[in-house]
Design an enzyme around this catalytic site. Structure first.
Site, PDB file in Angstrom:
ATOM      1  N   GLU A   1       0.804  -1.224   0.000  1.00 30.68           N
ATOM      2  CA  GLU A   1       0.000   0.000   0.000  1.00 30.68           C
ATOM      3  C   GLU A   1       0.842   1.281   0.000  1.00 30.68           C
ATOM      4  O   GLU A   1       0.404   2.315   0.521  1.00 30.68           O
ATOM      5  CB  GLU A   1      -0.938  -0.003   1.218  1.00 30.68           C
ATOM      6  CG  GLU A   1      -1.945  -1.155   1.221  1.00 30.68           C
ATOM      7  CD  GLU A   1      -3.016  -0.965   2.286  1.00 30.68           C
ATOM      8  OE1 GLU A   1      -4.209  -1.001   1.934  1.00 30.68           O
ATOM      9  OE2 GLU A   1      -2.648  -0.774   3.469  1.00 30.68           O
TER      10      GLU A   1
ATOM     11  N   HIS B   1      -0.558   5.075   8.293  1.00 32.17           N
ATOM     12  CA  HIS B   1      -1.763   4.314   7.948  1.00 32.17           C
ATOM     13  C   HIS B   1      -1.931   3.216   8.984  1.00 32.17           C
ATOM     14  O   HIS B   1      -0.983   2.478   9.265  1.00 32.17           O
ATOM     15  CB  HIS B   1      -1.607   3.719   6.549  1.00 32.17           C
ATOM     16  CG  HIS B   1      -2.708   2.750   6.202  1.00 32.17           C
ATOM     17  ND1 HIS B   1      -4.024   3.119   6.160  1.00 32.17           N
ATOM     18  CD2 HIS B   1      -2.667   1.427   5.911  1.00 32.17           C
ATOM     19  CE1 HIS B   1      -4.763   2.065   5.838  1.00 32.17           C
ATOM     20  NE2 HIS B   1      -3.961   1.028   5.698  1.00 32.17           N
TER      21      HIS B   1
ATOM     22  N   HIS C   1      -4.904   0.503  11.509  1.00 30.30           N
ATOM     23  CA  HIS C   1      -6.195  -0.162  11.692  1.00 30.30           C
ATOM     24  C   HIS C   1      -6.509  -0.240  13.174  1.00 30.30           C
ATOM     25  O   HIS C   1      -6.832  -1.311  13.704  1.00 30.30           O
ATOM     26  CB  HIS C   1      -6.151  -1.581  11.109  1.00 30.30           C
ATOM     27  CG  HIS C   1      -5.409  -1.701   9.815  1.00 30.30           C
ATOM     28  ND1 HIS C   1      -4.373  -2.570   9.626  1.00 30.30           N
ATOM     29  CD2 HIS C   1      -5.548  -1.027   8.647  1.00 30.30           C
ATOM     30  CE1 HIS C   1      -3.904  -2.447   8.392  1.00 30.30           C
ATOM     31  NE2 HIS C   1      -4.595  -1.523   7.771  1.00 30.30           N
TER      32      HIS C   1
ATOM     33  N   HIS D   1     -11.819  -0.472   6.718  1.00 30.53           N
ATOM     34  CA  HIS D   1     -10.384  -0.654   6.505  1.00 30.53           C
ATOM     35  C   HIS D   1      -9.518  -0.034   7.613  1.00 30.53           C
ATOM     36  O   HIS D   1      -8.722  -0.732   8.252  1.00 30.53           O
ATOM     37  CB  HIS D   1     -10.017  -0.059   5.133  1.00 30.53           C
ATOM     38  CG  HIS D   1      -8.589  -0.271   4.742  1.00 30.53           C
ATOM     39  ND1 HIS D   1      -8.185  -0.431   3.448  1.00 30.53           N
ATOM     40  CD2 HIS D   1      -7.459  -0.329   5.480  1.00 30.53           C
ATOM     41  CE1 HIS D   1      -6.867  -0.596   3.413  1.00 30.53           C
ATOM     42  NE2 HIS D   1      -6.409  -0.536   4.631  1.00 30.53           N
TER      43      HIS D   1
END
Lengths: 278, 278, 278, 278
Positions: free
Chosen positions: A78, A97, A99, A167
């Protein structure tokens, strides 16, 4: 300048481990940093869990998310999240980034994340949503194509945080330390907002409060206080990067004095270095 | 008396770390203590995360929250919380300000915090709310001006705990150990009240029960039991203040016997010393 | 027999620490054991947090909850919980009183605690409630008078667990290990029931299932498996009682062989010894 | 081939401890592996808590769940879960049975567990329910009879995970590492789904997304990243199996080179070995 990059590799490893140690990142998620002297490049580790990143794992990428030197290491799929945001946002010098289990419930329900206590104001006055299904239909959920990264960067706009449906989240900062501070306290705000919404009707910060409070919290004094705390916790967990920042080959004969406490030195220097001029 | 102050610096560092170790404080929040011999001064650390406070970080302030000696260290912006409460409440000898994730949902929703189990009665029979917006409109949320501190102290009145909307809580005690006990068990009560309200209709302590139970829990026996436990947990976490209480310069030639176990000695002596006569 | 008592002192310290290490007990709560050879006495530590109990802290009491030898130590105020239950229940050889954050929401709301998964069946088919206010009005919430302890024991009846409104829970067992097993898994059941009730309508064990499952889980094999696990966790936490079981003065010249691994030996012997014949 | 089995014993001990260390397993639950060269046998530890399993605890069983060699050790009562699934599913080479506190609320309410974020897609597109009461009425809840195991295996069908009402879950994988990955992230998905459902209406993955995302996450790169992370966490917890994989008696004179770092070697080799050809 070579030294700066090595220092920043260490700082990036430190930040990755810190975010894992504070419960934001787990086996997955990644943090990057714009190159301090070349705004058209960024630093990102090879594909590895954030709590295990060593300075030597950090590679250089172009803003098209291609490795500058041919890489034999496995790379994060990613990467375009990082490259596309650096292209779209000249003011941004660091990207994360993740989660986080505290933020994900908002990504799954579409409930808006808002600052509910003063520290939460570091997320900005609002965090937009992005849904890969809107433009790209059924995918494997990962942001891997340039057009996916561009779409995400466009949805982020001038904000500091974006929620990705089903996501996770992506956050940006003008410096790496600002990014870490924003990531940890937006994660805390999410947890507290969720718990507050279970208890009753929430009364969040007014827009005027959020506009005054966010920038105030991101001043040097509170940021330095928290950075010292998170570093101390990481040290106590035995999770500091194993290797001190490596000197560049050309400058191996570094002054003996500077070698004594490379970490402390780094901690001070990195803070400035990561405010890369563009 | 110089020794007492040094002992209290150690005790204050210990209390700060204990409250962090038990999950009430994180990178932010602070604890103070009225000066044992001069009721017009108080002791508060320099701006630093509570889990990292050392006795040498503790400074003296006037009740106007000005440092007694010119300070080069960074200071907490919200000192007026402490100074204004010491001015308004002669019975109070210790103050804690925090943003506990268990208490914040009450500050955000305005749901009343009440004793739901016997240990929770240490918060008093009720905790009033204070909202900075009522008098001061949109601010950066921090309590930094004297009039803000005075407003907060006025809202606290004769209570032991006040909830600050969208911000956190402030608690007071007649001694530092009473304050720590109240802070930890009101935090526990908040968590259990929140969880109970998710499950069904709560049946809290009656006013008569709360009035009898709170003072009973704050007697020496239960307080000493808990203090021993929290100290043992701090020791096991490797989080005790690194330096033992320093002897004042004039009395450096302390009796060898007393130097053997300064901590244990402190623990006993501090408990009494913090009940400062006024 | 003197040896047995010393072994049981060690076993009781171990059980207290285990229950704290597994999150059931904190600074407060206590565990007792009926005397192995004299059913009219019981063993209970002096007033101290359960995670800090040493074998030498364990004292002997009559069933009227008076210390057998004049005690200089501070004693638990709520001893009558233990004494009154041993009087009322000849089949009970171990008692635990706690304020678990998972069980308290049931004590505060009056929602019935029921076995929702197989391990939860160790609490029995149901747990009655007891409210000190019903008979005694507004008190300081503690169970300190003989009539309060008798009232609680009466409400317990033939059950294995009782929920005390606005206070906590008391559990009993035919052996200390059965008590520990029941206490930990009823605490787990409470947490899972609470979380399940937030999610939807629960489908608990039928009465027939609960009647078959509880006794089955309390057989030697599952009990030994869990005891080994909790002991290993305690050892890894560095929380084992510091002193090995002391030999009684009269039998100090113990057989060398038995001294080799007093803990392992204890673990085996204690399990049987705590099934005191009456 | 003898070496492979010993390596797999180590790998199975590692996986059991990893699942405990990540909070899925506690004192109970078990993991098995199909024999690498004889598909009519499987490897399962003796009755012991998963966090304590040593390679030497691992025994061989026929698919009727009988020990291949007469066993003096205590055995798990619920072995038929493993044997019956290996009989019914030739594609399955590893099985885990657990009572995760995140998954149990779904087993107790009957609310469907669905992938709510990309990592959750590893559970498959859906997880069926099985209720022992449907066919067998009131039992002691354990799956011990062949017909109970067969009924469970039939309900599992071609899925990767099955929820057992009032009991727990059973998961399967084509390899041990795939099983561990699926077990940990379906547990995480359950926790996040529960929290999301408390917050609002969930928007799970579409079927098309789940079908694309699950297999993508189970590719070598993400699986290796997570395995390295969980192993590092286990090492840091001091929870690695104490004994390195034992060499088979016939090959004790192993090459010195291979003995140097049996764990690292194992980690690499085991991954392949556990993809047993059938």
């Amino acid at each position: 300048m070579a030294n700066s990059v090595n220092d920043l590799r260490y700082e990036l490893a430190l930040a990755s481990r810190m975010l894992a140690n504070e419960g934001v990142l787990d086996a997955f998620g990644h943090v990057s940093l714009r190159h301090p002297s070349d705004p058209d490049r960024y630093l990102l580790p090879r594909s590895r869990s954030p709590q295990l990143i060593e300075p030597s794992d950090v590679l250089e990428f172009t803003l098209d998310s291609e490795p500058v030197k041919p890489a034999t290491e496995k790379l994060f799929a990613e990467r375009v999240i990082h490259g596309c945001i650096y292209q779209a946002r000249p003011d941004v010098n660091a990207v994360c980034h993740h989660h986080s289990p505290s933020v994900l419930p908002f990504c799954i329900t579409g409930i808006e994340l808002v600052p509910v206590f003063h520290m939460g104001a570091v997320l900005g006055t609002a965090a937009p949503f992005w849904d890969s299904r809107d433009e790209f239909g059924d995918t494997n959920m990962l942001v891997v194509k340039p057009e996916e990264g561009q779409s995400l960067a466009k949805a982020l706009g001038a904000h500091w945080m974006i929620l990705m449906r089903r996501h996770g989240a992506t956050l940006v900062g003008t410096t790496l330390r600002e990014l870490v501070f924003r990531t940890i306290y937006s994660h805390a705000n999410a947890e507290i907002q969720l718990r507050s919404m279970l208890l009753g009707k929430i009364g969040p910060l007014s827009r005027g409060e959020a506009e005054r409070t966010g920038p105030h919290q991101l001043q040097p004094r509170p940021m330095a206080r928290a950075w010292e705390y998170w570093t101390a916790r990481l040290e106590k967990s035995g999770e500091m990067p194993k290797s001190a920042p490596r000197r560049a080959r050309k400058t191996q004969a570094a002054k003996p004095g500077t070698a004594k406490s490379p970490r402390g030195q780094m901690a001070r220097r990195g803070a400035k270095a990561s405010h890369a001029k563009r």
